[in-house]
Design an enzyme around this catalytic site. Structure first.
Site, PDB file in Angstrom:
ATOM      1  N   SER A   1      -1.188  10.542   7.971  1.00 24.30           N
ATOM      2  CA  SER A   1      -0.321   9.755   7.241  1.00 24.30           C
ATOM      3  C   SER A   1      -0.970   9.957   5.943  1.00 24.30           C
ATOM      4  O   SER A   1      -1.981   9.460   5.611  1.00 24.30           O
ATOM      5  CB  SER A   1       0.162   8.281   7.732  1.00 24.30           C
ATOM      6  OG  SER A   1       0.567   7.544   6.887  1.00 24.30           O
TER       7      SER A   1
ATOM      8  N   TYR B   1      -3.511   0.100  12.108  1.00 24.10           N
ATOM      9  CA  TYR B   1      -2.746   1.312  12.044  1.00 24.10           C
ATOM     10  C   TYR B   1      -3.052   2.426  11.247  1.00 24.10           C
ATOM     11  O   TYR B   1      -3.656   3.570  11.651  1.00 24.10           O
ATOM     12  CB  TYR B   1      -1.368   1.046  11.910  1.00 24.10           C
ATOM     13  CG  TYR B   1      -0.596   2.587  11.682  1.00 24.10           C
ATOM     14  CD1 TYR B   1      -0.328   3.127  12.593  1.00 24.10           C
ATOM     15  CD2 TYR B   1      -0.386   2.761  10.371  1.00 24.10           C
ATOM     16  CE1 TYR B   1       0.457   4.515  12.227  1.00 24.10           C
ATOM     17  CE2 TYR B   1       0.190   3.971   9.951  1.00 24.10           C
ATOM     18  CZ  TYR B   1       0.669   4.763  10.962  1.00 24.10           C
ATOM     19  OH  TYR B   1       1.288   5.998  10.551  1.00 24.10           O
TER      20      TYR B   1
ATOM     21  N   LYS C   1      -5.677   6.400  12.169  1.00 22.19           N
ATOM     22  CA  LYS C   1      -5.124   7.648  11.491  1.00 22.19           C
ATOM     23  C   LYS C   1      -6.578   8.241  10.790  1.00 22.19           C
ATOM     24  O   LYS C   1      -6.985   9.521  10.990  1.00 22.19           O
ATOM     25  CB  LYS C   1      -4.223   7.727  10.336  1.00 22.19           C
ATOM     26  CG  LYS C   1      -2.661   7.368  11.017  1.00 22.19           C
ATOM     27  CD  LYS C   1      -2.200   8.439  11.686  1.00 22.19           C
ATOM     28  CE  LYS C   1      -0.984   8.126  12.531  1.00 22.19           C
ATOM     29  NZ  LYS C   1      -0.767   9.071  13.680  1.00 22.19           N
TER      30      LYS C   1
HETATM   31  C1  UD1 Z   1       4.682   2.229   5.941  1.00 21.59           C
HETATM   32  C2  UD1 Z   1       3.590   1.769   6.598  1.00 21.59           C
HETATM   33  C3  UD1 Z   1       2.767   3.110   6.644  1.00 21.59           C
HETATM   34  C4  UD1 Z   1       3.285   4.193   7.470  1.00 21.59           C
HETATM   35  C5  UD1 Z   1       5.000   4.427   7.199  1.00 21.59           C
HETATM   36  C6  UD1 Z   1       5.556   5.176   8.368  1.00 21.59           C
HETATM   37  C7  UD1 Z   1       3.244  -0.554   5.496  1.00 21.59           C
HETATM   38  C8  UD1 Z   1       2.353  -1.196   4.474  1.00 21.59           C
HETATM   39  N1  UD1 Z   1       2.952   0.767   5.403  1.00 21.59           N
HETATM   40  O1  UD1 Z   1       4.789   3.040   4.718  1.00 21.59           O
HETATM   41  O2  UD1 Z   1       1.398   2.818   6.853  1.00 21.59           O
HETATM   42  O3  UD1 Z   1       2.654   5.519   7.574  1.00 21.59           O
HETATM   43  O4  UD1 Z   1       5.608   3.254   7.095  1.00 21.59           O
HETATM   44  O5  UD1 Z   1       6.929   5.422   8.130  1.00 21.59           O
HETATM   45  O6  UD1 Z   1       3.998  -0.867   6.277  1.00 21.59           O
HETATM   46  N2  UD1 Z   1      11.056  -1.836   1.701  1.00 21.59           N
HETATM   47  C9  UD1 Z   1      11.977  -2.952   1.234  1.00 21.59           C
HETATM   48  N3  UD1 Z   1      12.685  -3.797   2.188  1.00 21.59           N
HETATM   49  C10 UD1 Z   1      12.301  -3.384   3.359  1.00 21.59           C
HETATM   50  C11 UD1 Z   1      11.847  -2.453   3.727  1.00 21.59           C
HETATM   51  C12 UD1 Z   1      10.888  -1.701   3.115  1.00 21.59           C
HETATM   52  O7  UD1 Z   1      12.110  -2.900   0.210  1.00 21.59           O
HETATM   53  O8  UD1 Z   1      13.156  -4.026   4.327  1.00 21.59           O
HETATM   54  C13 UD1 Z   1      10.430  -1.175   0.727  1.00 21.59           C
HETATM   55  C14 UD1 Z   1       8.763  -1.283   0.861  1.00 21.59           C
HETATM   56  O9  UD1 Z   1       8.441  -2.206   0.265  1.00 21.59           O
HETATM   57  C15 UD1 Z   1       8.277  -0.227   0.436  1.00 21.59           C
HETATM   58  C16 UD1 Z   1       9.245   0.886   0.709  1.00 21.59           C
HETATM   59  O10 UD1 Z   1      10.498   0.102   0.778  1.00 21.59           O
HETATM   60  O11 UD1 Z   1       8.195  -0.202  -0.835  1.00 21.59           O
HETATM   61  C17 UD1 Z   1       9.166   1.819   1.844  1.00 21.59           C
HETATM   62  O12 UD1 Z   1       8.794   0.854   2.820  1.00 21.59           O
HETATM   63  P1  UD1 Z   1       8.506   1.580   4.372  1.00 21.59           P
HETATM   64  O13 UD1 Z   1       9.585   2.470   4.925  1.00 21.59           O
HETATM   65  O14 UD1 Z   1       7.933   0.341   5.413  1.00 21.59           O
HETATM   66  O15 UD1 Z   1       7.235   2.377   4.163  1.00 21.59           O
HETATM   67  P2  UD1 Z   1       5.764   2.349   3.688  1.00 21.59           P
HETATM   68  O16 UD1 Z   1       5.541   1.121   3.231  1.00 21.59           O
HETATM   69  O17 UD1 Z   1       5.583   3.355   2.586  1.00 21.59           O
END
Ligand code: UD1
Length: 343
Positions: A125, A152, A156
């Protein structure tokens, strides 16, 4: 040629199984079904016209894992997806994550050694880069690895090190480590896709479930980041494009084209999109309004990260080029399919 796919009924594993089978490979899936459903096999069969072989085996079970290699003597390469992947849960249950994710890989490498299987593709990742500084954006493979923000993420990093150390001790082992950015979307057929357990943590499943009426509203975690619209930026990559990269990686190894014993590739589009851009594009292409509110920042979130995929483009001959509009529609079609929604 047979490929062993651990975690093959999971989200990325099932799409990769489809890509491999469409290229003529036989696939044996090993999965303990802890976070996936056996009927994913039906979806794969409907798409490909053939059912992959399936062993309900936990990679923690050494004996059962070795039996899989004894049964399928024609395994040429392994793609290792099977792992626990919920960041929040890993903070609460670190030992579960260390046991699961690390022992599984150790068992697998030992079983491969015992059965003279030389090629492994490992599912890693972009989390290993943490928040890259501005000189390393977009992120290429030479960007420094930073201390993991969660157990997690640490699994990795440790698994990457285990692979490098094992390769160092065994000149015949060949590995390709793939560092994914943010995989989204579902197969065009809407027969396989992402099936999160409970309330989704990831953005896209939360968006599609809100669109389907399962959730009241989306919370956008923070609009005060140092980005053009204040929300976080990620490199969202279509899961079908991502799956194809695994086929390229396997082929590169089987054809003896690797230049180093362990090669690393970043898999992303090269384009960063903000949470609000994803949300607005989703609403525009689907015509569905998503209720949302701006919420506080989520702890541990990275402000902005996107890939420099040049190495994968040039060396693997692979590119993630599906337009995001199409990808978002595929995610919505999948959500509608599993919820039996017609419009
Ligand atoms: C997350 C994990 C990462 C993992 C990846 C797998 C965290 C901090 N990181 O990445 O380690 O490898 O998933 O796919 O959890 N967001 C919202 N509202 C929501 C959900 C997400 O605003 O309800 C935003 C988050 O703040 C972020 C973006 O959407 O900015 C993407 O979030 P997400 O899909 O959880 O991925 P990552 O955080 O990049």
């Amino acid at each position: 040629m047979r490929i062993l796919v651990t975690g093959g009924t999971g989200y990325i594993g099932s799409h990769t199984t489809v890509s491999l089978m469409q290229q003529g490979y036989d696939v044996t899936i090993v999965d303990n079904l802890s976070n996936s459903d056996k009927n994913v096999l039906d979806g794969i069969e409907q798409i490909v016209g053939k059912r992959p072989d399936f062993c309900q085996v936990d990679c923690l079970n050494e004996q059962a894992l070795n039996q899989v290699f004894d049964t399928y003597k024609d395994i040429e390469a392994v793609i290792h997806f099977a792992a626990s992947k919920a960041v929040g849960e890993s903070v609460e249950k670190p030992l579960l994550y260390y046991r699961n994710n690390i022992l599984s890989l150790i068992n697998l490498l030992e079983a491969m050694h015992r059965h003279s299987v030389k090629h492994i593709v490992f599912s890693s990742s972009c989390t290993v880069y943490g928040q890259p500084d501005k000189d390393h954006l977009p992120v290429d493979e030479t960007a420094p690895i930073q201390k993991a923000l969660s157990p997690y993420g640490n699994t990795k990093q440790i698994n990457e090190e285990i692979i490098c150390d094992t390769a160092h001790s065994d000149a015949s082992l060949n590995a390709i480590i793939l560092r994914y950015f943010n995989p989204i979307g579902a197969h065009q057929s809407a027969l396989i896709g992402e099936l999160p357990n409970g309330v989704p943590n990831n953005l896209l499943p939360f968006v599609t479930q809100t669109a389907a009426g399962l959730r009241d509203k989306l919370r956008v975690f923070g609009n005060d980041y140092n980005t053009p619209d204040g929300s976080c930026i990620r490199d969202y990559i279509y899961v079908v494009d991502l799956a194809k990269a695994h086929v390229c990686a396997v082929e590169r190894m089987l054809q003896g084209k690797t230049k180093e014993q362990v090669e690393v590739f970043n898999l992303g589009t090269g384009r960063g999109l903000s949470v609000l851009e994803i949300l607005n594009t989703f609403m525009r292409v689907t015509g569905v309004t998503i209720p949302y509110e701006i919420a506080p920042r989520r702890e541990g979130d990275i402000e902005k990260v996107w890939a420099n995929p040049k190495k994968a483009n040039e060396v693997l001959g692979w590119k993630a080029d599906t337009p995001v509009e199409e990808v978002l529609l595929s995610a919505w079609n999948w959500e509608k399919h599993i919820r039996n929604l017609n419009n």
